[in-house]
Design a protein around this motif. Structure first.
Motif: not given
Ligand SMILES: Nc1ncnc2c1ncn2[C@@H]1O[C@H](COP(=O)(O)OP(=O)(O)O)[C@@H](O)[C@H]1O
Ligand SMILES: [Mg+2]
Length: 474
Positions: A20, A46-47, A53, A138, A146, A149, A156, A158, A393
């Motif tokens: 990342n 997030w993710g 994180k 999540d 949510s 955001r 995000e 990965k 995504t």
């Protein structure tokens, strides 16, 4: 006790942080701006879990010599704690005058019922004079979360590439002077599915054997998992006591899906009386009705009934316990389904993202609207708008375009939609940071008629804001 390797080998600085990289770069730029006195919107990491994180938030604070105030778990449920602790941390500098970073860790631990907590977070961060980092696995589990955001810069995380994980693991083994087999380390890294935390903990477990071989790695997870399943099956098919079956079932962290498939496959093998089999299947089918409601209506509360019916319900369906030994069978269907399950999960997730904005259920979207959205996606501009609006995504975009996520087309849609998202998340100057000179020039209020963007300072209704933006996207 020995230190956990997650602590012992915590990255010393950004150079030891793997994966990342773009997020690392952008977050450090963000921090630099804060350090220069220019207020920035909170970061939302997030993710993928175990991808760093929380770790990155700490690295930033360390690099800039900021204190860190962390709120997590149940503290985030309480509106009072958030307002008191976070509110205070955000408004004032520390005694030495340096900044503090407020870390709201794992905010998705808030359930849909914890509206107070999520709302309090939204309102506290808006007045922040200090840097804020929010993390979540999540962000779509809770509507209020949510919404974050739109007031944060969202990144995000990965999966970390397994070769990078393997490289780091080898360095650690060399430091620890533990001999290892190259392939074994690669295999372990691959098994961790992009999660550095689990890779480190697995490695630490194996390090006790003083030499890490392929055999050790193979012995790790699948066998443990299989034993877990077998012991639950045994409790269900041989047990007659409700409490004991429940105990065995809840001790294992077997997912509802797995439990269901294993029980289904094994009922006819384990029960011989026709009545027992019929009653067991009847209970399993009731469990399935609950599963349907859980998926369609997202009533997760029903999960309790579903698992109870599939385990305790099936256990109590037998009239007598057979002493025959019958091997528990791996569900045949499961191997077939697992091939298609990612596609089904993708459609379901896509359905719920679109449904959340179009006020329809995930199932309705999947069965009625996906073909329509595939047509809409033929127009790139609309595809970009939809991607930003629904927060899609790469995989979801690729699905709608009938192509692969790595294609240029998908990538370019992702980039352009990110621009829209960043634009939306750009801080309103009056919210963040100390007053800048340019704030004092120009008109106090925006001119009227600027479209959906214009709003009063202090207007905190995010849904309204979001609605305005929706119209702008098309
Ligand atoms: N990208 C990374 N590079 C190096 N180590 C990492 C990385 N991500 C996680 N780790 C290690 O795994 C542990 C758990 O990471 P964490 O930041 O808590 O994950 P997350 O918050 O994403 O679930 C950290 O203590 C660190 O040792
Ligand atoms: Mg974390």
């Amino acid at each position: 006790m020995q230190d956990f390797w997650t602590e012992k080998f915590f990255p010393k600085g950004a150079e030891e942080f793997i994966g990342n990289t773009e997020i690392v770069e952008k977050s450090f730029e963000w921090a630099k701006k804060w350090a220069k006195g220019s207020g920035q919107p909170p970061l939302l990491f997030w993710g993928q879990s175990g991808a760093g994180k929380t770790c990155l938030a700490y690295l930033i604070a360390r690099q800039f010599n900021w204190g860190i105030v962390e709120l997590n778990g149940s503290m985030l449920r309480s509106k009072e704690v958030i307002e008191r602790v976070a509110g205070a941390a955000l408004q004032s500098a520390s005694i030495t005058g340096s900044k503090r970073l407020l870390l709201l860790d794992e905010v998705d631990a808030l359930t849909r019922n914890d509206r107070g907590g999520a709302k309090a977070i939204l309102s506290v961060i808006k007045e922040s004079r200090n840097p804020v980092v929010i993390t979540a696995n999540d962000i779509f589990s809770n509507r209020d979360i949510s919404q974050l955001r739109f007031v944060c810069r969202a990144f995000e995380f990965k999966k970390i590439n397994y070769l990078s994980i393997a490289k780091r693991l080898r360095e650690i083994l060399e430091l620890e002077k533990i001999p290892f087999d190259e392939d074994a380390v690669k295999e372990l890294a691959q098994n961790s599915s992009g999660d550095m935390r689990s890779a480190l903990l697995d490695l630490q477990t194996l390090s006790l054997s003083k030499n890490i071989s392929m055999q050790d790695v193979a012995s790790l997870s699948p066998r443990e998992r299989q034993q877990k399943v077998f012991s639950v099956m045994k409790a269900i098919f041989k047990g007659t006591d409700f409490a004991q079956v429940r105990e065995a079932r809840s001790q294992s962290d077997l997912s509802n899906d797995m439990l269901f498939n294993w029980v289904e496959e094994n009922i006819p093998r384990q029960y011989s009386s026709a009545n027992d089999v019929a009653l067991a299947f009847d209970r399993l089918s009731r469990a399935d009705v609950f599963n349907g409601r859980i998926f369609n209506k997202q009533h997760w509360g029903f999960l309790r009934y579903s698992t109870e019916l599939a385990a305790e319900g099936v256990a109590l369906s037998k009239s007598s316990v057979s002493n025959d030994f019958v091997m528990y069978q791996f569900p045949g269907l499961l191997s077939m389904l697992s091939r298609t399950s990612s596609l089904r999960a993708l459609k379901r997730e896509l359905g719920s993202k679109i449904g959340a904005k179009t006020h329809s259920s995930s199932r309705e979207v999947v069965s009625n609207d996906l073909p329509f959205f595939k047509m809409v996606f033929a127009d790139k501009k609309k595809a970009v708008g939809c991607t930003a609006l629904f927060g899609l995504t790469e995989k979801e975009v690729a699905f709608l375009l009938d192509t692969k996520p790595e294609t240029k087309k998908v990538q370019s849609i992702m980039e352009e939609s990110q621009k829209i998202i960043d634009e939306r998340a750009r801080p309103k100057r009056f919210f963040y940071g100390p007053v800048q000179e340019e704030d004092l020039q120009g008109p106090l209020h925006e001119e009227p008629g600027e479209g959906p963007e214009s709003r009063e300072a202090g207007d905190t209704d995010l849904r309204e804001e979001e609605k305005g933006k929706q119209t702008r996207l098309f």
